[in-house]
Design an enzyme around this catalytic site. Structure first.
Site, PDB file in Angstrom:
ATOM      1  N   ASP A 195      -4.475  -5.714   4.975  1.00 30.79           N
ATOM      2  CA  ASP A 195      -5.175  -7.147   5.306  1.00 30.79           C
ATOM      3  C   ASP A 195      -5.216  -8.150   4.535  1.00 30.79           C
ATOM      4  O   ASP A 195      -5.811  -9.509   5.705  1.00 30.79           O
ATOM      5  CB  ASP A 195      -6.578  -6.497   5.060  1.00 30.79           C
ATOM      6  CG  ASP A 195      -7.112  -5.158   6.255  1.00 30.79           C
ATOM      7  OD1 ASP A 195      -6.485  -5.587   7.564  1.00 30.79           O
ATOM      8  OD2 ASP A 195      -7.552  -4.503   5.671  1.00 30.79           O
ATOM      9  N   ASN A 254       0.905  -1.084  -0.057  1.00 36.41           N
ATOM     10  CA  ASN A 254       0.177   0.227   0.118  1.00 36.41           C
ATOM     11  C   ASN A 254       0.674   1.001   0.239  1.00 36.41           C
ATOM     12  O   ASN A 254       2.183   1.426   0.424  1.00 36.41           O
ATOM     13  CB  ASN A 254      -0.921   0.138   1.386  1.00 36.41           C
ATOM     14  CG  ASN A 254      -0.330  -0.176   2.246  1.00 36.41           C
ATOM     15  OD1 ASN A 254       0.532   0.965   2.547  1.00 36.41           O
ATOM     16  ND2 ASN A 254      -0.355  -1.236   3.139  1.00 36.41           N
ATOM     17  N   LYS A 256     -11.973  -3.080  18.502  1.00 34.24           N
ATOM     18  CA  LYS A 256      -9.771  -3.424  18.927  1.00 34.24           C
ATOM     19  C   LYS A 256     -10.087  -3.354  20.575  1.00 34.24           C
ATOM     20  O   LYS A 256      -8.552  -3.066  20.108  1.00 34.24           O
ATOM     21  CB  LYS A 256      -9.116  -2.553  18.016  1.00 34.24           C
ATOM     22  CG  LYS A 256      -9.713  -2.930  16.580  1.00 34.24           C
ATOM     23  CD  LYS A 256      -8.669  -2.357  15.470  1.00 34.24           C
ATOM     24  CE  LYS A 256      -9.149  -2.953  13.947  1.00 34.24           C
ATOM     25  NZ  LYS A 256      -7.564  -2.980  13.029  1.00 34.24           N
ATOM     26  N   LYS A 279       9.122 -16.552 -11.082  1.00 35.34           N
ATOM     27  CA  LYS A 279       8.473 -15.252 -11.214  1.00 35.34           C
ATOM     28  C   LYS A 279       7.624 -15.390 -12.147  1.00 35.34           C
ATOM     29  O   LYS A 279       7.695 -16.545 -13.208  1.00 35.34           O
ATOM     30  CB  LYS A 279       9.915 -14.459 -12.216  1.00 35.34           C
ATOM     31  CG  LYS A 279       9.427 -13.243 -12.740  1.00 35.34           C
ATOM     32  CD  LYS A 279      10.584 -12.546 -13.308  1.00 35.34           C
ATOM     33  CE  LYS A 279       9.439 -11.010 -14.030  1.00 35.34           C
ATOM     34  NZ  LYS A 279      10.527 -11.294 -15.042  1.00 35.34           N
ATOM     35  N   PHE A 297      -4.645   3.113  14.960  1.00 28.94           N
ATOM     36  CA  PHE A 297      -5.003   3.820  13.598  1.00 28.94           C
ATOM     37  C   PHE A 297      -6.184   4.016  13.107  1.00 28.94           C
ATOM     38  O   PHE A 297      -5.872   2.471  12.969  1.00 28.94           O
ATOM     39  CB  PHE A 297      -3.628   5.248  13.305  1.00 28.94           C
ATOM     40  CG  PHE A 297      -2.887   5.421  13.675  1.00 28.94           C
ATOM     41  CD1 PHE A 297      -2.409   5.111  14.348  1.00 28.94           C
ATOM     42  CD2 PHE A 297      -2.284   6.532  12.899  1.00 28.94           C
ATOM     43  CE1 PHE A 297      -1.138   6.423  15.179  1.00 28.94           C
ATOM     44  CE2 PHE A 297      -1.928   7.861  13.496  1.00 28.94           C
ATOM     45  CZ  PHE A 297      -1.342   7.904  14.643  1.00 28.94           C
TER      46      PHE A 297
HETATM   47  N1  CTP Z   1      -4.150  -3.261  11.663  1.00 26.81           N
HETATM   48  C1  CTP Z   1      -3.548  -4.108  12.324  1.00 26.81           C
HETATM   49  N2  CTP Z   1      -3.349  -5.668  11.585  1.00 26.81           N
HETATM   50  C2  CTP Z   1      -3.669  -5.721  10.603  1.00 26.81           C
HETATM   51  C3  CTP Z   1      -5.070  -4.257   9.957  1.00 26.81           C
HETATM   52  C4  CTP Z   1      -4.903  -3.018  10.657  1.00 26.81           C
HETATM   53  O1  CTP Z   1      -2.936  -4.194  13.398  1.00 26.81           O
HETATM   54  N3  CTP Z   1      -4.702  -6.765  10.506  1.00 26.81           N
HETATM   55  C5  CTP Z   1      -4.236  -1.664  12.852  1.00 26.81           C
HETATM   56  C6  CTP Z   1      -3.201  -0.631  11.790  1.00 26.81           C
HETATM   57  O2  CTP Z   1      -2.531  -0.648  12.164  1.00 26.81           O
HETATM   58  C7  CTP Z   1      -4.494   0.228  12.392  1.00 26.81           C
HETATM   59  C8  CTP Z   1      -5.555  -0.027  12.403  1.00 26.81           C
HETATM   60  O3  CTP Z   1      -5.336  -1.384  12.560  1.00 26.81           O
HETATM   61  O4  CTP Z   1      -3.455   0.903  13.734  1.00 26.81           O
HETATM   62  C9  CTP Z   1      -6.116  -0.033  11.669  1.00 26.81           C
HETATM   63  O5  CTP Z   1      -5.880   0.125  10.306  1.00 26.81           O
HETATM   64  P1  CTP Z   1      -7.514  -0.001   9.403  1.00 26.81           P
HETATM   65  O6  CTP Z   1      -6.202  -0.295   7.616  1.00 26.81           O
HETATM   66  O7  CTP Z   1      -7.228   1.361   9.406  1.00 26.81           O
HETATM   67  O8  CTP Z   1      -8.492  -0.414   9.897  1.00 26.81           O
HETATM   68  P2  CTP Z   1      -8.649  -2.175   9.308  1.00 26.81           P
HETATM   69  O9  CTP Z   1      -9.145  -2.917  10.542  1.00 26.81           O
HETATM   70  O10 CTP Z   1      -7.728  -3.031   8.988  1.00 26.81           O
HETATM   71  O11 CTP Z   1      -9.893  -2.497   8.901  1.00 26.81           O
HETATM   72  P3  CTP Z   1     -10.521  -1.856   8.028  1.00 26.81           P
HETATM   73  O12 CTP Z   1      -9.522  -2.007   6.130  1.00 26.81           O
HETATM   74  O13 CTP Z   1     -11.809  -2.777   7.038  1.00 26.81           O
HETATM   75  O14 CTP Z   1     -11.460   0.000   7.413  1.00 26.81           O
END
Ligand code: CTP
Length: 406
Positions: free
Chosen positions: A280, A211, A344, A290, A326
């Site tokens: 995620d 990302n 969370k 490759k 965050f």
């Molecule tokens: N986070 C985490 N582990 C993951 C995904 C997210 O620890 N696998 C943590 C990030 O570091 C951040 C928070 O969760 O502090 C929120 O991340 P965000 O991407 O906004 O939310 P998601 O929980 O991934 O939910 P969504 O993408 O569905 O909004």
């Protein structure tokens, strides 16, 4: 670096080393940040760089000997340090270090240090053999006992042609240690764990899913926590950021590696702040070769990564650990933030508004809303470094710290 030095008054001792020319840049950087810099040069230093150079860069008189110092509006070796926030000596030669260790107050700089009751920061810079000589080693040990802060020199090729330890470090590094001496230490005694940057989920030896996270926000949180007195560990995915001075850095690549690194280190921390943009999903399979393009389409199966923050919310000790998450949201900031705060089990969530091009991913600025069970606070749209300070201000002023400071 933001204007963290604005209004601070620094007595800047320069001694006779070839590295004296390098600190002209340091004085210039401090003056640009609106610090008041009083340069004190030893006789030998003035042979390497003209005092006029420092006077022009600082916009203030340069002090060379006791007599000229007293001429300048009655400022003496006592008066110079009385108004100052700290004394920084860079480069510090073996001779000046020895004189300071034995209280040999025979010039303006050494008398100023002896008369001072403010932090003294020393940057040794000399030939490697001189630096490693037991005499220098013992003198530095004495200075540490006095409570002076010694900044380790860098290693590398030196002006004398030899290689080893003794080079003057870069200003960006030294500035962090100076700030830790002069800023309010409201995070002293706190053990902070920060995660930052993106993760990469590989699907063949050269490609990955990731990302746009630059790591800037997490690195700013780590840097400012160190400045404010914390012991900081930073776990980061791949970024272009420079490791912050004084911070323990752990580099990881994938979400599973970040998960393992966090689980191994979270237990003794008093503040855990998760600014990382964790992928995620990861690729269910990874090709050893490759992947060739000799096909018209490619279907890839993804499987979910662990939600590290959610797991922490469940297992951390909420009586002694402050957990901050965050969230990156493009709409319904408050509602989405509140949902994640509860789901969370967080103490605080910093919701990043990514709807505007001038805040959020990759750029230098952020627009953050802080949400906890009691209040919603919208922070200024400002630099990530300042945003990091505002987040720490919020934590401190709302008495959210769970571990007592020393
Ligand atoms: N986070 C985490 N582990 C993951 C995904 C997210 O620890 N696998 C943590 C990030 O570091 C951040 C928070 O969760 O502090 C929120 O991340 P965000 O991407 O906004 O939310 P998601 O929980 O991934 O939910 P969504 O993408 O569905 O909004």
């Amino acid at each position: 670096m933001s204007n963290s030095f604005a209004g601070k008054r620094i007595v800047f001792g320069v001694t006779g080393s070839i590295a004296a020319f390098k600190v002209a840049g340091w004085v210039s950087a401090l003056a640009k940040e609106e610090a008041l810099v009083d340069v004190v040069m030893t006789e030998a230093a003035a042979k390497f760089v003209a005092p006029l150079t420092f006077a022009s860069l600082s916009g203030r008189p340069v002090f060379e000997d006791m007599f000229s110092a007293e001429q300048e509006g009655g400022i003496s070796h006592i008066g110079l340090s009385r108004e100052a926030d700290c004394i920084l000596i860079a480069p510090a030669t073996a001779k000046t270090i020895a004189r300071l260790a034995y209280g040999l107050a025979d010039d303006l700089l050494t008398t100023t240090v002896l008369a001072a009751r403010i932090p003294v920061i020393i940057c040794p810079a000399m030939n490697v053999q001189m630096y490693e000589h037991p005499a220098t080693f013992n003198n530095l040990k004495i200075l540490r006992k006095f409570g002076y802060h010694i900044i380790e020199p860098d290693s590398g090729l030196m002006a004398c042609g030899e290689e080893g330890s003794g080079r003057l470090p870069e200003w960006e590094q030294v500035a962090e240690y100076v700030l830790r001496q002069i800023l309010s230490q409201d995070l002293a005694g706190q053990k902070v764990l920060v995660t930052a940057g993106p993760t990469r989920e590989p699907y063949d030896p050269v490609r990955f899913i990731s990302n746009r996270s630059s790591g800037k926000m997490g690195f700013a949180l780590a840097r400012t926590a160190f400045r404010r007195g914390a012991e900081v560990t930073l776990i980061s995915g791949p970024t272009a950021q420079q490791p912050p001075a004084g911070v323990e850095c752990v580099n990881i690549t994938t979400a599973l590696e970040m998960h393992q690194a966090v689980m191994e280190r979270y237990e003794d921390k008093s503040i855990i702040i998760k600014a990382a943009a964790v992928s995620d999903f990861r690729c269910a399979t990874q090709s050893d070769e490759k992947i060739k393009k000799n096909r018209s389409s490619l279907v890839m199966e993804l499987e979910q990564n662990p939600d590290i923050l959610k797991e922490l919310g469940r297992i951390c000790d909420h009586n002694r650990q402050l957990l901050i998450g965050f969230a990156a949201e493009s709409s319904n900031i408050e509602e989405e933030g509140r949902k994640k705060l509860l789901d969370k089990e967080l103490d605080l969530i910093a919701v990043n508004d990514i709807s505007s091009a001038s805040a959020g991913f990759e750029v230098d600025n952020n627009q953050i809303t802080l949400i906890d069970s009691f209040q919603v606070v919208k922070l200024l749209h400002t630099s990530k470094l300042q945003t990091a300070d505002l987040i720490w201000d919020h934590v401190v002023s709302n008495e959210m710290l769970k571990t007592d400071r020393p």
